[in-house]
Design a protein around this motif. Structure first.
Motif, PDB file in Angstrom:
ATOM      1  N   VAL A 286       4.706  17.683   4.131  1.00 51.82           N
ATOM      2  CA  VAL A 286       3.743  17.979   5.426  1.00 51.82           C
ATOM      3  C   VAL A 286       4.091  17.181   6.562  1.00 51.82           C
ATOM      4  CG1 VAL A 286       1.134  18.471   6.087  1.00 51.82           C
ATOM      5  CG2 VAL A 286       2.164  19.231   3.958  1.00 51.82           C
ATOM      6  N   VAL A 287       4.143  15.949   6.303  1.00 57.05           N
ATOM      7  CA  VAL A 287       3.833  15.068   7.513  1.00 57.05           C
ATOM      8  C   VAL A 287       5.148  14.197   7.642  1.00 57.05           C
ATOM      9  CG1 VAL A 287       1.616  14.458   7.290  1.00 57.05           C
ATOM     10  CG2 VAL A 287       2.794  12.955   6.125  1.00 57.05           C
ATOM     11  N   GLY A 288       6.321  14.141   6.895  1.00 56.47           N
ATOM     12  CA  GLY A 288       7.500  13.498   7.078  1.00 56.47           C
ATOM     13  C   GLY A 288       7.493  12.272   6.487  1.00 56.47           C
ATOM     14  N   LEU A 289       6.425  11.687   5.782  1.00 56.57           N
ATOM     15  CA  LEU A 289       6.429  10.364   5.375  1.00 56.57           C
ATOM     16  C   LEU A 289       5.477  10.192   4.476  1.00 56.57           C
ATOM     17  CD1 LEU A 289       3.950   8.998   7.304  1.00 56.57           C
ATOM     18  CD2 LEU A 289       5.960   8.743   8.781  1.00 56.57           C
ATOM     19  N   GLY A 290       5.497   9.028   3.844  1.00 57.10           N
ATOM     20  CA  GLY A 290       3.933   8.982   2.867  1.00 57.10           C
ATOM     21  C   GLY A 290       4.325   9.024   1.616  1.00 57.10           C
ATOM     22  N   LEU A 291       5.596   9.422   1.005  1.00 57.71           N
ATOM     23  CA  LEU A 291       5.822   9.274  -0.559  1.00 57.71           C
ATOM     24  C   LEU A 291       5.552   7.933  -1.110  1.00 57.71           C
ATOM     25  CD1 LEU A 291       8.293  11.614  -2.397  1.00 57.71           C
ATOM     26  CD2 LEU A 291       8.090   8.903  -2.800  1.00 57.71           C
ATOM     27  N   PRO A 292       6.257   6.843  -0.564  1.00 59.75           N
ATOM     28  CA  PRO A 292       6.090   5.708  -1.264  1.00 59.75           C
ATOM     29  C   PRO A 292       4.657   5.163  -1.135  1.00 59.75           C
ATOM     30  CG  PRO A 292       7.364   5.425   0.681  1.00 59.75           C
ATOM     31  CD  PRO A 292       7.157   6.653   0.313  1.00 59.75           C
ATOM     32  N   THR A 293       3.896   5.570  -0.154  1.00 59.74           N
ATOM     33  CA  THR A 293       2.870   4.704   0.171  1.00 59.74           C
ATOM     34  C   THR A 293       1.638   5.586  -0.610  1.00 59.74           C
ATOM     35  OG1 THR A 293       3.405   4.887   2.446  1.00 59.74           O
ATOM     36  CG2 THR A 293       1.126   4.380   2.069  1.00 59.74           C
ATOM     37  N   VAL A 294       1.767   6.936  -0.881  1.00 58.64           N
ATOM     38  CA  VAL A 294       0.921   7.472  -1.903  1.00 58.64           C
ATOM     39  C   VAL A 294       1.247   7.336  -3.269  1.00 58.64           C
ATOM     40  CG1 VAL A 294       0.195   9.755  -2.424  1.00 58.64           C
ATOM     41  CG2 VAL A 294       0.387   9.454  -0.137  1.00 58.64           C
ATOM     42  N   ALA A 295       2.503   7.316  -3.476  1.00 59.33           N
ATOM     43  CA  ALA A 295       2.724   6.957  -4.733  1.00 59.33           C
ATOM     44  C   ALA A 295       2.408   5.689  -5.328  1.00 59.33           C
ATOM     45  CB  ALA A 295       4.295   7.310  -5.134  1.00 59.33           C
ATOM     46  N   VAL A 296       2.930   4.666  -4.684  1.00 58.88           N
ATOM     47  CA  VAL A 296       2.583   3.163  -5.102  1.00 58.88           C
ATOM     48  C   VAL A 296       1.343   2.890  -4.975  1.00 58.88           C
ATOM     49  CG1 VAL A 296       2.667   0.860  -4.565  1.00 58.88           C
ATOM     50  CG2 VAL A 296       4.842   2.277  -4.501  1.00 58.88           C
ATOM     51  N   GLY A 297       0.331   3.585  -3.930  1.00 51.32           N
ATOM     52  CA  GLY A 297      -0.989   3.286  -3.861  1.00 51.32           C
ATOM     53  C   GLY A 297      -1.812   3.974  -4.983  1.00 51.32           C
ATOM     54  N   LEU A 298      -1.607   5.234  -5.351  1.00 50.89           N
ATOM     55  CA  LEU A 298      -2.265   5.643  -6.757  1.00 50.89           C
ATOM     56  C   LEU A 298      -1.799   5.015  -7.878  1.00 50.89           C
ATOM     57  CD1 LEU A 298      -2.291   9.435  -5.631  1.00 50.89           C
ATOM     58  CD2 LEU A 298      -4.247   7.821  -5.603  1.00 50.89           C
ATOM     59  N   LEU A 299      -0.521   4.838  -8.193  1.00 48.35           N
ATOM     60  CA  LEU A 299       0.047   4.246  -9.473  1.00 48.35           C
ATOM     61  C   LEU A 299      -0.736   2.802  -9.676  1.00 48.35           C
ATOM     62  CD1 LEU A 299       3.824   5.008  -9.375  1.00 48.35           C
ATOM     63  CD2 LEU A 299       2.148   6.136 -10.929  1.00 48.35           C
ATOM     64  N   GLY A 300      -0.994   2.361  -8.233  1.00 48.27           N
ATOM     65  CA  GLY A 300      -1.541   0.718  -8.461  1.00 48.27           C
ATOM     66  C   GLY A 300      -2.777   0.933  -8.974  1.00 48.27           C
ATOM     67  N   LEU A 301      -3.469   2.149  -9.018  1.00 50.81           N
ATOM     68  CA  LEU A 301      -4.851   1.990  -9.838  1.00 50.81           C
ATOM     69  C   LEU A 301      -4.659   1.801 -11.209  1.00 50.81           C
ATOM     70  CD1 LEU A 301      -6.324   5.328  -8.165  1.00 50.81           C
ATOM     71  CD2 LEU A 301      -7.119   2.943  -7.409  1.00 50.81           C
ATOM     72  N   PHE A 302      -3.697   1.745 -11.874  1.00 50.19           N
ATOM     73  CA  PHE A 302      -3.424   1.540 -13.206  1.00 50.19           C
ATOM     74  C   PHE A 302      -2.383   0.923 -13.669  1.00 50.19           C
ATOM     75  CE2 PHE A 302      -1.970   5.924 -12.427  1.00 50.19           C
ATOM     76  CZ  PHE A 302      -0.896   5.880 -13.227  1.00 50.19           C
ATOM     77  N   MET A 303      -1.880   0.248 -12.712  1.00 54.01           N
ATOM     78  CA  MET A 303      -0.398  -0.391 -13.302  1.00 54.01           C
ATOM     79  C   MET A 303      -0.181  -1.516 -12.019  1.00 54.01           C
ATOM     80  SD  MET A 303       3.103   2.081 -12.676  1.00 54.01           S
ATOM     81  CE  MET A 303       2.243   3.287 -13.965  1.00 54.01           C
ATOM     82  N   PRO A 304       0.588  -2.597 -12.359  1.00 51.65           N
ATOM     83  CA  PRO A 304       0.765  -3.684 -11.299  1.00 51.65           C
ATOM     84  C   PRO A 304       1.965  -2.884 -10.373  1.00 51.65           C
ATOM     85  CG  PRO A 304       1.233  -4.494 -13.367  1.00 51.65           C
ATOM     86  CD  PRO A 304       1.017  -2.988 -13.730  1.00 51.65           C
ATOM     87  N   PRO A 305       1.787  -3.505  -8.982  1.00 49.65           N
ATOM     88  CA  PRO A 305       2.701  -2.696  -8.020  1.00 49.65           C
ATOM     89  C   PRO A 305       4.160  -3.016  -8.510  1.00 49.65           C
ATOM     90  CG  PRO A 305       0.963  -4.176  -6.943  1.00 49.65           C
ATOM     91  CD  PRO A 305       0.681  -4.439  -8.525  1.00 49.65           C
ATOM     92  N   GLN A 306       4.489  -4.012  -8.920  1.00 50.93           N
ATOM     93  CA  GLN A 306       5.775  -4.240  -9.283  1.00 50.93           C
ATOM     94  C   GLN A 306       6.271  -3.157 -10.361  1.00 50.93           C
ATOM     95  OE1 GLN A 306       6.734  -7.503 -12.071  1.00 50.93           O
ATOM     96  NE2 GLN A 306       8.831  -7.753 -11.390  1.00 50.93           N
ATOM     97  N   GLN A 307       5.564  -2.763 -11.357  1.00 49.73           N
ATOM     98  CA  GLN A 307       5.955  -1.512 -12.398  1.00 49.73           C
ATOM     99  C   GLN A 307       5.886  -0.276 -11.621  1.00 49.73           C
ATOM    100  OE1 GLN A 307       3.457  -1.114 -15.647  1.00 49.73           O
ATOM    101  NE2 GLN A 307       4.174   0.498 -16.442  1.00 49.73           N
ATOM    102  N   ALA A 308       5.069   0.029 -10.458  1.00 52.74           N
ATOM    103  CA  ALA A 308       4.789   1.153  -9.757  1.00 52.74           C
ATOM    104  C   ALA A 308       6.181   1.225  -8.732  1.00 52.74           C
ATOM    105  CB  ALA A 308       3.493   1.085  -8.866  1.00 52.74           C
ATOM    106  N   ALA A 309       6.486  -0.105  -8.258  1.00 54.71           N
ATOM    107  CA  ALA A 309       7.866   0.107  -7.342  1.00 54.71           C
ATOM    108  C   ALA A 309       8.876   0.521  -8.196  1.00 54.71           C
ATOM    109  CB  ALA A 309       8.170  -1.402  -7.144  1.00 54.71           C
TER     110      ALA A 309
END
Length: 255
Positions: free
Chosen positions: A31-54
Motif C-alpha cells: 500500500v505505502v511502498g515501504l514498511g515491511l521490515p519495520t512492521v515485521a521486526v516490530g511485531l516479531l520483537g514482541l515475542f523474540m529478540p531483535p536478532q532472531q527477528a532480523a
C-alpha cells in the motif's frame, strides 16, 4: 511423547505467527511502498529478540526490495549518486554487528522501540526536508553510517535513510527505486553482519524462506488495494500503529 508434542505445537504456533506478521507487513509495503521490515521486526520483537527477528527478515526483505529496485530504469544513475551512502550503510552495519549478539538485557529491543517512535513521529508530522547538491556528498556517508549502525542495533533500516532520500527531491519513480536500492543493500549488509556474529542458522533460514510467500501475497493484495482506499488515511493509521508499538517495546525505559 509429551516433549515431541510440545515441540511440534511450539513450531506450529511460531510458523502461524510468522505467516500472519509477514502477510500484514507485505500488505503495508504494497500500500505505502515501504514498511515491511519495520512492521515485521516490530511485531516479531514482541515475542523474540531483535536478532532472531532480523534473521527471519532476510529472505522476504531481500526478495521484495529487489522487486522494487528492478522495477525502475535508473539503477546505474542512482548507484553512482548514492554510492557514498550505500558504502556508509555497509560499514555502519558491519561495525555494529556485534551489538545485538552481545545484548543480554534488552537494550536492542528498547533501541528498536525508540527507532519506531522516531519513524512514526516523522511520518505523522509529514516533515519535509531538502538537501542541496553541494551538501549531498558530505551528508551521504554520514547518513549511511548512521543508518547502518541503527540497522545493526535494531534491524530497522529506515532511519535516517528514508527521510534523507525523500529530501533529495527525486522524481516519484526514482525515489521508489532509490528506496529499493537502499533497503536491498541494508538487507545484504545485515545478513553479512548476522553471519559474522553467528546468528544465521539453517532453521532460521528455512522459516525466513517460508515467510517469503505470505510477504509476497500481502504485497500483491496491498498494491491492488492501493487504488481503492485513501493512501493518506492508511499512512496515518500505519504511523499511529508504529508509534504505539514503539512505545510498548521501549516501555522498559520507564520501569
Amino acid at each position: 511423547m509429551q516433549t515431541n508434542l510440545s515441540f511440534d505445537t511450539a513450531h506450529v504456533l511460531l510458523l502461524s505467527a510468522v505467516t500472519g506478521i509477514f502477510l500484514l507487513a507485505g500488505f503495508v509495503k504494497g500500500v505505502v511502498g515501504l514498511g515491511l521490515p519495520t512492521v515485521a521486526v516490530g511485531l516479531l520483537g514482541l515475542f523474540m529478540p531483535p536478532q532472531q527477528a532480523a534473521a527471519l527478515l532476510i529472505v522476504p526483505s531481500l526478495a521484495t526490495n529487489l522487486w522494487q529496485l528492478l522495477a525502475g530504469g535508473r539503477f546505474v544513475w542512482l548507484l553512482r549518486r548514492l554510492w557514498l551512502m550505500l558504502a556508509g550503510i555497509v560499514a555502519g552495519t558491519l561495525l555494529g554487528a556485534n551489538f545485538m549478539a552481545a545484548d543480554s538485557v534488552g537494550h536492542a529491543t528498547i533501541a528498536l522501540g525508540m527507532a519506531l517512535i522516531a519513524y512514526a513521529l516523522l511520518g505523522l508530522a509529514a516533515a519535509r526536508f531538502s538537501v542541496s547538491a553541494g551538501k549531498e556528498k558530505y551528508l551521504s556517508p554520514v547518513i549511511g553510517l548512521t543508518t547502518g549502525l541503527i540497522t545493526a542495533a535494531t534491524a530497522v533500516f529506515v532511519i535516517p535513510a528514508v527521510p534523507y532520500l525523500q529530501a533529495l527531491n527525486l522524481e516519484k519513480d526514482e525515489l521508489i527505486q532509490a528506496l529499493g536500492l537502499s533497503f536491498t543493500v541494508s538487507t545484504i549488509a545485515m545478513a553479512a553482519g548476522l553471519a559474522q556474529g553467528g546468528a544465521l542458522h539453517m532453521e532460521g533460514a528455512a522459516i525466513s524462506l517460508i515467510a517469503l510467500l505470505p510477504a509476497l501475497g500481502g504485497m500483491f493484495v496491498g498494491q491492488w488495494l492501493r487504488a481503492k482506499i485513501s493512501a493518506v488515511l492508511f499512512r496515518r493509521c500505519f504511523f499511529v500503529g508504529l508509534l504505539l508499538l514503539g512505545l510498548h517495546l521501549s516501555s522498559h525505559l520507564w520501569r
